[in-house]
Structures are given as C-alpha cells and as structure tokens.
Design a protein around this motif. Structure first.
Motif, mmCIF file in Angstrom:
data_model
loop_
_atom_site.group_PDB
_atom_site.id
_atom_site.type_symbol
_atom_site.label_atom_id
_atom_site.label_comp_id
_atom_site.label_asym_id
_atom_site.label_seq_id
_atom_site.Cartn_x
_atom_site.Cartn_y
_atom_site.Cartn_z
ATOM 1 N N ARG A 95 18.874 63.331 42.068
ATOM 2 C CA ARG A 95 17.941 64.134 42.844
ATOM 3 C C ARG A 95 18.386 64.229 44.300
ATOM 4 O O ARG A 95 18.707 63.220 44.924
ATOM 5 C CB ARG A 95 16.560 63.479 42.805
ATOM 6 C CG ARG A 95 15.457 64.318 43.421
ATOM 7 C CD ARG A 95 14.171 63.510 43.488
ATOM 8 N NE ARG A 95 14.263 62.455 44.478
ATOM 9 C CZ ARG A 95 13.828 61.215 44.323
ATOM 10 N NH1 ARG A 95 13.289 60.843 43.181
ATOM 11 N NH2 ARG A 95 13.929 60.322 45.295
ATOM 12 N N ASN A 151 15.362 63.780 49.955
ATOM 13 C CA ASN A 151 14.361 64.241 50.906
ATOM 14 C C ASN A 151 13.849 63.007 51.641
ATOM 15 O O ASN A 151 13.089 62.206 51.086
ATOM 16 C CB ASN A 151 13.230 64.965 50.181
ATOM 17 C CG ASN A 151 12.138 65.438 51.127
ATOM 18 O OD1 ASN A 151 12.273 65.325 52.343
ATOM 19 N ND2 ASN A 151 11.064 65.962 50.560
ATOM 20 N N ALA A 190 11.675 62.409 53.862
ATOM 21 C CA ALA A 190 10.235 62.246 54.059
ATOM 22 C C ALA A 190 9.563 61.557 52.882
ATOM 23 O O ALA A 190 8.528 60.899 53.039
ATOM 24 C CB ALA A 190 9.587 63.602 54.314
ATOM 25 N N SER A 191 10.139 61.699 51.683
ATOM 26 C CA SER A 191 9.516 61.111 50.490
ATOM 27 C C SER A 191 10.226 59.855 50.006
ATOM 28 O O SER A 191 9.842 59.287 48.979
ATOM 29 C CB SER A 191 9.505 62.151 49.354
ATOM 30 O OG SER A 191 10.823 62.529 49.005
ATOM 31 N N GLU A 192 11.263 59.411 50.720
ATOM 32 C CA GLU A 192 11.988 58.212 50.304
ATOM 33 C C GLU A 192 11.237 56.962 50.757
ATOM 34 O O GLU A 192 10.902 56.832 51.943
ATOM 35 C CB GLU A 192 13.400 58.207 50.896
ATOM 36 C CG GLU A 192 14.335 59.229 50.290
ATOM 37 C CD GLU A 192 14.729 58.866 48.863
ATOM 38 O OE1 GLU A 192 14.712 57.649 48.530
ATOM 39 O OE2 GLU A 192 15.063 59.780 48.098
ATOM 40 N N GLN A 235 20.656 59.918 55.118
ATOM 41 C CA GLN A 235 20.782 60.442 53.756
ATOM 42 C C GLN A 235 21.938 59.781 53.024
ATOM 43 O O GLN A 235 21.830 59.425 51.841
ATOM 44 C CB GLN A 235 20.968 61.958 53.792
ATOM 45 C CG GLN A 235 19.698 62.736 54.098
ATOM 46 C CD GLN A 235 19.943 64.226 54.105
ATOM 47 O OE1 GLN A 235 20.796 64.717 54.831
ATOM 48 N NE2 GLN A 235 19.199 64.954 53.277
ATOM 49 N N CYS A 246 23.547 65.015 49.872
ATOM 50 C CA CYS A 246 23.207 64.953 51.299
ATOM 51 C C CYS A 246 23.409 66.272 52.036
ATOM 52 O O CYS A 246 22.894 66.442 53.142
ATOM 53 C CB CYS A 246 24.038 63.868 51.985
ATOM 54 S SG CYS A 246 23.853 62.235 51.231
ATOM 55 N N ASN A 252 23.037 69.299 50.253
ATOM 56 C CA ASN A 252 22.459 70.311 49.354
ATOM 57 C C ASN A 252 23.516 71.110 48.611
ATOM 58 O O ASN A 252 23.369 72.311 48.371
ATOM 59 C CB ASN A 252 21.560 71.271 50.138
ATOM 60 C CG ASN A 252 20.358 70.572 50.735
ATOM 61 O OD1 ASN A 252 19.768 69.691 50.110
ATOM 62 N ND2 ASN A 252 20.011 70.936 51.964
#
Length: 698
Positions: free
Chosen positions: A10, A13, A15-17, A49, A71, A73
């Motif tokens: 995946r 992101n 912010a969600s790690e 990242q 990292c 994209n």
C-alpha cells in the motif's frame, strides 16, 4: 499472509500511519518526528515515507523500485533522490547505534535492528591518535601508489586529448561522506584514489581539512586549528595539498602540507581577499583569485610558492565584479574561471595558464557554483541554476556550443572536482533559511517554513512584509500581509533577484534582477500588477532604497567605479554627486538615506549634494546585518559562543545591547518597522555531503 502482503504494497500516507518504536526511540509519521529519551528531530515528508517503507519490511530488503512506488506514487525518479533520503536517515540515526540502514548490493536497502548482545561485544573506539594511525595504515597503499599512478595518468591524459569529445552521461551516484554538518570543497587526487575536503559543523562554524579514500570511508584529519581552513587542492604529483586559511580581520593565507603527513607551511598571502579558491598548475604555480590592491577588480593571479611572488593572469573589465575560482585541465595547459558581471550574473571562461587566449564558454549569465574538466579536457562540467535548480551541466570547450544538462536532477550540486578516469566528486548541499519576527525582548517566532529558503526581508510602514524566496524554484519576490499566507509576486525566471524594497506609500516594491547577463531595476505593485523594468542598461547594481519623494536610489558600477544613481518616476537616471564608492544604500524612513562604501566601514548620510559622514561617526561591521531607523542603527552581531546580539547605536553615538537572540544562524539581512518589529533571515539547516558520480561516454 495476504493481508500483510497487501499492507506492505500500500502506498504510504503519513497522516494515517500509526506511531511505531524503532531502536531506542519512537517514530511518529503523522507529525514527522523521531523521539528519543533525550530529544527529538523532524524529518522531511519524503524521508519519513522512506523510513516507514523500510520499517514495514521488518528487516527484509526493499528494492529501489518498490521504494519509488511506495514513496513517490510510482513516479520514476532518479536514484540520487532515493540516495539523498537514505543519507539523511543515516545521519538521523547516528545517535542510535541499535538502528542500521544497510545497502544490499544490486537489490536495495534494509532497516536492521542490532541485537543488544552484539552491541555489548563492540570494542571501544580507540583514542584519536590511534584512530588516525589506523586510518593512515588503510590509506598508505593508496598514497605509495599515487606518484606512479600520477605519472601514468599523464600518458593516459595525452591519449585522451587525441580523442574526439563525446557526449557524457552520469551513470551512477553514491555518497562519499555522510557526517553531520558540512563536507565541502572536494578535491580528487590525480590518480582518483583519494579526496580531500573541508569539514565542519555548519553555517558560520570553523572547518578543517580531511583526507579519505574514495573506496575507503575512513577520514583522516589533516588540520586541527582554531582558524577556518578550506578549499584544498592537490599538487600535480599528488604529494602535497594546498589550502586556504581564513584570518580574522586580515587577508587569507595560502598553506601547503605534505601528504601523508607533515607540518603545513604558509607559502603566500592574499593581498585583499578574505577567501579564495585554489588551483595548482603543472609548472608549480598556485592559482587563486585576489585583488592586487583595494579598489581593484578581482582577477586570477599566480603564486610562486617558493618565493611568494604573485603575477596577474587575467585582466577583467572594470565594469565587472571580477574573475574567481580557477580550475586547471588535467593536461595542465589551460584554466577555466568564472567572470561575474553582476550579483547573480556569471559566465565561464577558458584561457591558457599564462592568461592568453581568453574566451567565453557561456554567455547567458546564469550562476555557476562549481566546475571541473572531464577526463578528455575538452568538456567542462559545471553546476548551474539555468533550469531553476542547481543541476549538473556540460559544455564543449573546443568549439562554440550550448550547455547540455546531464541525466541527474533533483539534487543541488555545488563545487566539484574530477579525476582523469571519469570520476566526479561534487558537493550536494541542503541549505535553508526562514524568516523570523520578534519585538525587542521577545523570542523570535517563525514567519515562514518548509523545505525552502527565504531571505532579504523588508517591512512597509504598515507592517507588510516582502522578501525573496526560492519556494517555486529560482529566486522571486514574495509578499506576506499580517494575517495572510505568503504570495508570489514575480515569475521572472531570472538567475538572481534581490533587494525588494517597499515604496514610502506601501503601494509598490522595487527590486533588482539579473537576467541574461543584464542587471536592472524593476518595480511591481503590491497586488502583483504593473511589473515594469525602469532601467535598461544592464549595469551591475547593489542594494537599492526609496527616498521620501518616491524616487529610487541605487549604487551602480560604471567605468569610473561605483556611484549612486537616482531614478525618477519616469525612469530618468541621474548620478548623485560625490557618491563614488557607495555599494549599499538603506532607508531610515523619514530619517533619510544612509550608505556604506567599498573598503570603508564608516556610515555615510546620502544627501542631494552627495555623501556626508554620519555625525558622530558610526562604523558598520560588514559581517553583520544592519538597518538604520529614526532612533539609530540596529545591528545583529555574532558574539562569542555562537550567540547573536541585537544592539542599537543611537544617532548620538551611544551603543547598547537590546537583547541576545541565542544561537541564531544569521544571514545578512535585517528589517525594522516604525513600530520596532524586527524580521531577519535565519539559517535553519546547513548540510552538505560529497557524492561520487561516475561519468560514461554515451
């Protein structure tokens, strides 16, 4: 297992790690922090990242391709961008010996936690002298073979000179240094096995000369003095190193030290300059940039180290800022140097070592920070901001040609050195300055931030801020109102923009920009409209100011030297009488205009009839940031221990310290509003490493 595989694939992101422990610390991706029991540090988003991606693998290797996908994209990025992140992570975790970030040859990278049992078996580091002896043992075979290899290199060089030049490509890049602080001024030995460099703690701190093998990463410290020592260069036979020593309040010294060891001796002194860069010619002369006397233009000069005698090599025009940074071909018959037409306007030249046959290699005025001859001596490699960033470029020195960009990007390149076998050692820098604001007695607070540099601030009478920023690439004029976010006003794509200054009514901003070898004054309205160029002669110019009548005054370099010129609302230019030698003009608002002259530390009042010394006499330290106001002159002055002190010299001559700002890596810029709001540019990051680039013919 499938769920875990999906998680590992995946994209990241931040912010969600969730936070996770690592070694003796805790990593918090969402806040970009690594927290240890005794402190913490911030990481750049891309570096964080990469750290999260490596941690997901739980000790297994992760390929470069997967790191790019996770990292970046999936975008294809140069390997230098990934290496830069790895180097930064290794620097961060030098404080935690339990964390290792290893390179897996031909695969990628791995995050590894060292077991405690292995750590306790580690042998204590030997004393410094023993470490140096061990390091010299590792370098001795390289040093003994250096003289023979250097002679062989002469024959190889002669063969290469007979070959037709071909296009070069940067095929591989790897870091040669990764210590905290800065490693600058790389100098490869003639055989390419060793390199010398200047290393130190960062902005404004003292540096020493180090030596290490290109293949062996163990550094040896060659100098250890309180003075700043830098700019090493090898003798043609590879047995000696010359370097520069800064002397406080005096011109610089040129020293030569034998390799592998021996005492350095002073072989010459600059006549005027506090710093120069060196090159060593085949006939034994050491080339440098200096002025033979105060008021003269900088030029390339040749020092005979046995006698200390100097001779001029180049004779730049009096309307330029002079010649600097000589570099000698591998064959030893020619030199390249930089001629600066104005602040931010550089062109590269080539000439014989005697100085004869000078001709321009570039003619567009873009900056050139560093340069070196490729192995064939027919290609000059150089770093330049002609594409916005300081990328790597090349130009053919044998025939007129347009500079070509090599295949590396994303890193900021600086000074460089090349051997005769296709290896290039180059500085990769990461320097940032942000703007900080405060009122007397209060602590400075940041006005700007991020992975950018902001500098050269000015405050209007109503508190609006203008400044220069490289947020979107090259230097441009920006504005920040009291509550709003910064806004970009210009998009000139110039080689350099400087000295943005508010008009007395706060409606317009004047500034100086260097474009296509021409430096002119521009004016733009505060809303970004009405950009116009108000001069058109392209002469070299210094810092400008507005007078109370809405006119612009600016120091300008003419045939007779520097003088102040006044520009009216229609663009008409008139010389201010008796203003010879003025390099900087600043406004004290209703208090009038003040100036500083070349080679003169006295403060002068600029009036319609010319310059008059301030009374009582006030002196300006060129190493400080200063700003005149109706109350007097404020100074930001470095003090002992690295602290910076804000002081005020009143117009009566009384001097008092206003406050200490603590450790404040200062750039030479200070703005003061009528309400006594202060804004200054502070260096928040200064790191540089030396990288090796392998060059191949296409």
């Amino acid at each position: 297992m499938n769920d875990l595989a999906t998680l590992l694939r995946r994209p990241i992101n931040l912010a969600s790690e969730p936070p996770f422990p690592l070694g003796t610390g805790m990593v918090r991706p969402a806040s970009l922090e690594v927290i240890w029991p005794d402190g913490s540090c911030k990481l750049e988003p891309r570096v964080m990242q990469v750290l999260v991606a490596l941690n997901r693998q739980r000790g297994d290797p992760l390929s470069r391709e997967e790191l790019s996908r996770l990292c970046w994209n999936g975008r294809i990025v140069g390997e230098d961008a990934l290496i830069r992140c790895i180097v930064k992570l290794r620097k961060v975790f030098q404080r935690d010996p339990t964390v290792e970030i290893g390179t897996i040859p031909r695969v990628g990278y791995r995050l590894h936690i060292v077991p405690a049992s292995v750590q306790t078996q580690a042998v204590a580091s030997p004393p410094l002298n023993q470490s140096r002896r061990n390091a010299w043992r590792s370098l001795r075979p390289l040093l003994l073979g250096g003289a023979v290899t250097a002679v062989a290199a002469l024959g190889i060089g002669a063969f290469l000179l007979m070959r037709q030049p071909s296009a070069l490509a940067a095929e591989a890049l790897r870091p040669l240094t990764s210590e905290p602080g800065v490693e600058t001024h790389p100098a490869l030995s003639p055989d390419g096995r060793l390199f010398a460099y200047a290393g130190g703690g960062g902005y404004g701190m003292q540096r020493d000369i180090f030596l290490r093998g290109v293949a062996d990463g163990t550094p040896v410290q060659l100098t250890d003095t309180p003075e700043d020592e830098l700019a090493p260069v090898w003798s043609p036979d590879g047995r000696r190193i010359a370097f520069v020593r800064r002397v406080p309040g005096a011109p610089c010294e040129i020293l030569v030290a034998p390799v592998p060891q021996g005492e350095a001796r002073v072989v010459g002194r600059c006549a005027v300059e506090a710093f120069t860069r060196l090159a060593w010619a085949r006939d034994g002369e050491i080339l440098l940039s200096d002025r033979p006397s105060r008021g003269a233009v900088r030029r390339i000069r040749a020092l005979a180290p046995d006698t200390g005698l100097m001779r001029d090599v180049t004779a730049p025009p009096s309307t330029s800022l002079g010649d600097t940074d000589p570099v000698v071909t591998h064959g030893g018959d020619r030199i390249a140097f930089r001629r600066t037409s104005s602040l931010g306007g550089d062109d590269l030249y080539i000439a014989k070592v005697s100085g004869a046959g000078q001709r321009a290699l570039t003619r567009d005025g873009w900056k050139a920070l560093g340069y070196a001859f490729a192995a064939d001596d027919r290609t000059l490699l150089f770093s330049s901001n002609r594409a916005g960033d300081f990328g790597l470029w090349s130009v053919n020195v044998e025939r007129p040609s347009r500079p070509a960009r090599l295949s590396l990007g994303l890193l900021s390149f600086g000074r460089m050195s090349a051997d005769g076998h296709g290896l290039l050692a180059v500085e990769v820098g990461d320097v940032r300055s942000n703007l900080f604001a405060w009122r007397a007695g209060a602590a400075p607070v940041p006005l700007t931030g991020g992975n950018i540099s902001d500098w050269d601030p000015d405050l209007s009478r109503t508190g609006q801020l203008t400044f220069i920023s490289d947020q979107n690439g090259g230097s441009e004029v920006w504005i920040k109102r009291s509550q709003g976010a910064p806004t970009q006003l210009t998009d000139l794509a110039a080689s350099f923009v400087f000295s943005p200054r508010w008009s007395p009514d706060g409606q317009s901003i004047a500034f100086v920009a260097a474009r296509e070898r021409r430096t002119d004054v521009y004016v733009i309205k505060a809303d970004g409209s009405g950009l116009r160029k108000v001069t058109s002669d392209g002469a070299a110019r210094g810092e400008l100011a507005w007078d109370e009548n809405g006119g612009i005054v600016v120091p300008t370099l003419r045939e007779g030297g520097w003088r102040v010129e006044r520009i009216d609302a229609r663009g008409g230019v008139t010389a201010v009488p008796h203003s010879t030698g003025v390099r900087t003009v600043k406004s004290a608002g209703a208090g009038g205009l003040y100036a500083v002259k070349q080679e003169d530390d006295r403060l002068w009042r600029l009036e319609a009839t010319g310059t008059v010394p301030s009374s009582p006499l006030i002196r300006i330290n060129p190493e400080t940031a200063w700003a005149p106001t109706s109350s007097g002159v404020y100074h930001l002055t470095p003090a002992l221990g690295g602290e910076v002190v804000l002081s005020l010299t009143s117009w009566s001559g009384a001097v008092r310290d206003v406050q200490s700002l603590g450790t404040f890596g200062l750039q030479h810029s200070l703005a003061v509003s009528p309400a006594r709001d202060f804004v200054a540019a502070r260096v928040v990051r200064d790191e540089a490493d030396v990288f090796a680039i392998q060059l191949e013919n296409r």
